[in-house]
Design an enzyme around this catalytic site. Structure first.
Site, PDB file in Angstrom:
ATOM      1  N   HIS A 140      59.189 -32.241  65.313  1.00  0.00           N
ATOM      2  CA  HIS A 140      59.533 -32.276  64.161  1.00  0.00           C
ATOM      3  C   HIS A 140      60.681 -31.704  63.724  1.00  0.00           C
ATOM      4  O   HIS A 140      60.977 -30.461  64.049  1.00  0.00           O
ATOM      5  CB  HIS A 140      58.351 -31.364  63.265  1.00  0.00           C
TER       6      HIS A 140
ATOM      7  N   GLU B 298      51.845 -39.427  56.514  1.00  0.00           N
ATOM      8  CA  GLU B 298      52.712 -38.369  55.585  1.00  0.00           C
ATOM      9  C   GLU B 298      54.047 -38.925  55.211  1.00  0.00           C
ATOM     10  O   GLU B 298      55.184 -38.262  55.460  1.00  0.00           O
ATOM     11  CB  GLU B 298      52.951 -36.944  56.204  1.00  0.00           C
TER      12      GLU B 298
ATOM     13  N   GLU C 102      55.104 -35.974  49.234  1.00  0.00           N
ATOM     14  CA  GLU C 102      54.834 -34.516  49.486  1.00  0.00           C
ATOM     15  C   GLU C 102      55.883 -33.786  48.816  1.00  0.00           C
ATOM     16  O   GLU C 102      56.947 -34.280  48.898  1.00  0.00           O
ATOM     17  CB  GLU C 102      54.630 -34.415  51.053  1.00  0.00           C
TER      18      GLU C 102
ATOM     19  N   CYS D 173      52.913 -25.743  54.067  1.00  0.00           N
ATOM     20  CA  CYS D 173      54.571 -26.137  54.135  1.00  0.00           C
ATOM     21  C   CYS D 173      55.195 -26.060  52.567  1.00  0.00           C
ATOM     22  O   CYS D 173      56.434 -25.628  52.429  1.00  0.00           O
ATOM     23  CB  CYS D 173      54.871 -27.231  54.900  1.00  0.00           C
ATOM     24  N   CYS D 174      54.493 -26.825  51.656  1.00  0.00           N
ATOM     25  CA  CYS D 174      55.044 -27.193  50.549  1.00  0.00           C
ATOM     26  C   CYS D 174      55.338 -25.843  49.453  1.00  0.00           C
ATOM     27  O   CYS D 174      56.138 -25.905  48.714  1.00  0.00           O
ATOM     28  CB  CYS D 174      54.050 -28.277  49.744  1.00  0.00           C
TER      29      CYS D 174
END
Lengths: 636, 636
Positions: B189, B315, B331, B399-400
């Protein structure tokens, strides 16, 4: 309720002479049944009947719910026997019969002395039998083996499997029920109930009906059996992977259910058994429950193709009007099972509403599950594709393969029903049979090029003059219908979808029925949000789609059909052995003035373009490409 | 390429005076940052920094890929520190600072003597560090902690965390690279790359840039690192759960990539780092790769809200024009990351194309992730709902939450850029700053009610007369724009989206810019099959939606907007503290003559009905109900 007295004329007593179904039947006989046996062998399902030690490793690994689809392999065997038996009723085949007998011998060796018969449990974990009815399909497997046994006996008179299954059913009846020491269970996947009714109808043994009745009425009672069963296993019932007992329709008693929920095939098999029991027992309570469920599914939860169950995760229903097209699950099995149910409803009330849905599912949502080569399949039947959907030669869960083959092999059984003073044609396409009507033996020959044409001829040949009702279904899609008897126009008034012609019939009488079959547009209820501004095309019983193979020049989703455009039906001799397509002058949407921008303040430009629509059941038999049932409509 | 020389004026040097962002910033300061700390504590993330024996059981169980999201908890801590630090730059807060310092102390105790710092590995499986870069986010976590450290140092001057992270980065630089004995790995990532550029920009230490450059250029090289790493673990690389290295954009070297693929946030972080490196290194090859990816995403793979990534399972991205609305994943993090990337592209080339997308994402796809109360969120940002979407107070993968808070807390940093002879305004809304332009200190005060109004006033206050460029972005959405200087109309010609006003500026000079901001319709490229026959509404930078709370009377999907209907923008003082809605005379589709049938040959009837559209970012802040961005359009 005299209409109830109509009974289906069994498929074995009906010859198919019309080209549409004759050709498909031949394909199933020659290609589908043999190739399915090969696949059952290749993937290890037939070997799984030969119980061996040490037990071989799993072919299908357990998923995160500790569940392997291998537990229902017995059902695939049962369904293949059933499909093959239906084929044998058309044409005996020593090779196929030997294959079935070999399977029966394996099953006989696998059967326990007490009658219990399940190759998974007997082979792998005999101590665990009847410990997880919720997930492990034991009674479902029994049901499919039983249906296979009944069909094979009917086709050949051989009763070894039937006798084995009678012993198994005795064991089941001793195990389950409301008596002392019995388990008050039922299957997580309904199926045995309708199999037991078939056994009852074969043998007249009332205990089989009682057992089916027990399973249906026990379902959803409290305390909940699956909860107790999970606790007994040491599992937390709250951890049920499906999340809700709606999944298997055991959330409340079946008579209280008014909405179709959960797994679509389970729901349809259950409703079929409920209709069977309502009929056999004259149980109006069950009939009313069936009617409520029917209303729900047909007014809010059914695709225009008669596909059922939009959602993949529960293989089933979600909520009213939730009918996404590209992601439609619409399992072949569910439409097949809808046919089963509709056929049973039709024999509770001879009402064209049931026949309309039965026919819709038959010619569209179910038939689309079988490729034209008879050896490729769809499990899901989406109503839209961008080309990602390809037919498969087999499936990890092969339930649909044998469901569609057993349907096509027995399709003639859905066409005609009779009672002592009448005969009813539910759909057409070249079916011949003989019935005793008003005490007279009557030869009936229906000939037509249905579903391509609505011109139907029925030759009526009583051995002696006889007065009886000829009931002709006037489909809901028919804009109008006319008929003649021996060339003389008759007045044709349909009640509940059937026009009755009553007279003294004589040998040589000919009825000609002309169903007006224009191509036409359908619109969805505006609550079906996916289909707002769209139209589907129908001609007769066939729903059409636009497929890229016929409409080159971009994704078919860029085609738009003006409301004023004429739809022209055209017979194509060379297309899949002859098919009627629809043609229209339509528009192709291309980017507007701002060119290829993803978003623009200019609407797309609509350029003249031809549109060709193909019957939905024929899609995905050529080069994969985009497909759409609901085409954008322009108002102009 | 002199335009490259524009640099963003850091948010800490820009005061927000306009009501739109001022109010949101206050909400983040008062509610979001503190409540996020509470949540981090409540769910065990803060406790996970206190390495204890015995190791507590997992809070988030491993999934079927033997993976737990708990491995990236360090990143959530890093992101919260970063967001909180940005808040502190607006207003110091002893309580928040104490909380950060406590976290830093825990992290300090968790750090290994060799500099390695990862609470998952150090706490649970220290022997396994650096064995699964593909899945376990070690370098990603390092990146977020590093961004937090840089931000906290910039906000407070406290360098304990920064020093710790410098040690960790030294350790990483020693571990990874092309030298002997080094691992040729990179993170599954992407994230550390852009963090390293931030560290370089803070310290000037060129080794940080080199390490970022190594990670970017090593990605996707052969033999594939993740394959070797899997083999070394004893795993079969073919069993990679994501199915393809496209998932993490390591399928081919980054310079060869021309299509955005895989996980959207990973793709955007990578592209952001590529743009950073292109800028810092003057690397035109990387710049061209960025431009190709930009073209792909903005011409074929971006929602009209600037949401990215239609698919839940990866995603991320699927294929061109595949932009389903109700199931859009989109997202929040991906739109936030798109802003990061667009902002960096804008400093490679001062081109309004980048600013247009940055603004679109900011006011729509990203901002929709934060509820008006500052304490509820969307992870996915669908463009259609039947009412099933509800904002959540936290998420298993949070995370968001911190991505949107760190964005809003630093939003002023995206508004203005400068170089020695010019200043550029990218968007408006009440921002004040001071810059040295042409060697003169110049106070700049932009005031407006943007995004509600396109009337902008800029007060220019140089300490002495100074000749410099004032570059005003003329948004792509502006139908026209006019301007005056000190009341005198000037000729306004935009090049690449920016109008340049060059003159000798004097204290008291006032520029008035008037951006024509009508409500208008947008159309998608017809290849976006979901949006055929539909239109989206936009006014200024805001995309609108119709929500059931404003449009009672059924699902909003039954509303249809005639093409000829006028769109009236109306200021609503009491709606979410003041908002402009759009009103139109539209139609409500109701079942046609055949009543409530699911399918009918009669088209639905279109009844007059008002339509009210709300800015998309405000949806789902009232009673849950249906919502739609792409409204059915009637041609009339």
């Amino acid at each position: 309720m005299s209409e109830r007295a109509y009974s289906a004329i069994p498929f074995a007593d009906v010859r198919i002479t019309g080209p549409f179904w004759r050709e498909r039947l031949e394909t199933v006989l020659k290609h589908t049944i043999p190739s399915q046996h090969e696949k059952l062998k290749e993937v290890g399902i037939l070997d799984s009947l030969k119980l061996s030690k040490p037990v071989p490793p799993l072919t299908i690994p357990r998923n995160s719910h500790n569940f392997t689809m291998q537990v229902f392999w017995d059902s695939d065997v049962g369904k293949w026997i059933e499909a093959a038996a239906y084929a044998l009723a058309h044409r005996r085949d020593a090779d196929i019969e030997a294959k079935i007998d070999a399977i029966v011998d394996d099953l006989a060796r696998a059967q326990s002395p007490d009658g219990y018969l399940n190759c998974w449990y007997n082979g792998r974990e005999p101590e665990k039998r009847w410990t997880n009815l919720r997930d492990n399909h034991e009674l479902y497997n029994a049901g499919h083996l039983l249906e296979g046994a009944v069909a094979y006996f009917r086709a050949t008179g051989r009763r070894k499997l039937l006798d084995m299954m009678e012993r198994y059913v005795d064991h089941i009846a001793a195990t389950f029920g409301r008596g002392p020491g019995q388990k008050r269970g039922y299957c997580g996947h309904q199926e045995i109930e309708l199999a037991l009714v078939k056994l009852y109808r074969l043998t007249g043994d009332r205990r089989r009906l009682d057992l089916a009745s027990y399973f249906i009425d026990e379902r959803g009672s409290q305390p909940h059996y699956f909860t107790g069963e999970a606790l007994a296993r040491g599992d937390d019932p709250a951890n049920y992977w499906a999340g809700t007992y709606e999944y298997n329709q055991s959330h409340i008693p079946v008579r209280e259910q008014t909405r179709v929920v959960g797994h679509a095939v389970r729901a349809m098999y259950m409703a079929s058994a409920m209709a069977d029991l309502a009929s056999e027992l004259g149980d109006d309570g069950l009939k009313r429950a069936c009617e409520a469920l029917w209303r729900d599914v047909t007014t809010a939860q059914m695709y225009v193709t008669a596909g059922l169950g939009p959602k993949e995760t529960n293989e089933g229903f979600t909520e009213p009007y939730d009918l996404p097209n590209e992601t439609a699950y619409a399992e072949t099995c569910a439409s097949v099972a809808l046919i089963f149910w509709a056929h049973r409803m039709l024999h509770l009330d001879l009402d064209g509403r049931y026949a309309d849905v039965m026919e819709l599912a038959l010619f569209n949502g179910a038939l689309s599950g079988l490729a034209r080569d008879g050896a490729h399949y769809f499990y899901s039947n989406p109503l839209e594709s961008r080309g990602q959907h390809k037919r498969w030669a087999w499936h990890l869960c092969p339930c649909c393969t044998m469901n569609v083959s057993r349907l096509v092999a027995s399709v003639a059984g859905y066409a005609i029903s009779a009672r002592k003073d009448g005969v009813a044609f539910h759909f057409y396409g070249g079916f011949e049979t003989t019935a005793i009507l008003a005490g007279v033996k009557v030869a009936l020959r229906e000939s037509s090029d249905y579903p391509w044409s609505g011109e139907v001829r029925i030759d009526i040949g009583p051995e002696a003059p006889a007065a009886f009702d000829l009931k002709l279904r006037i489909p809901g899609w028919a804009k109008s219908a006319t008929a003649t008897v021996n060339g003389e126009p008759i007045k044709l008034a349909a009640t509940n979808g059937y026009a009755t012609v009553h007279r003294v019939w004589r040998k040589g009488d000919v009825v000609a029925l002309d169903l007006n079959m224009p191509a036409e547009r359908l619109y969805a209820h505006p609550n079906v949000r996916m289909d707002v501004g769209r139209t589907a095309l129908r001609r007769g019983p066939l729903i059409y789609c636009v497929e890229e193979a016929d409409n080159p020049g971009g994704p078919v989703q860029t085609l738009a059909l003006p409301r004023s455009a004429q739809l022209n039906a055209t017979w194509m001799t060379d297309l899949f052995g002859g098919s009627t397509i629809l043609k229209a002058s339509a528009k192709r949407l291309v980017p507007g003035e701002q060119g290829g921008a993803l978003y623009s303040t200019e609407p797309p430009t609509a350029r003249d373009a031809p549109l060709v629509a193909l019957p939905y059941h024929l899609w995905a038999n050529r080069t994969p490409g985009s497909m759409q049932v609901w085409v954008a409509e322009l108002e102009g």
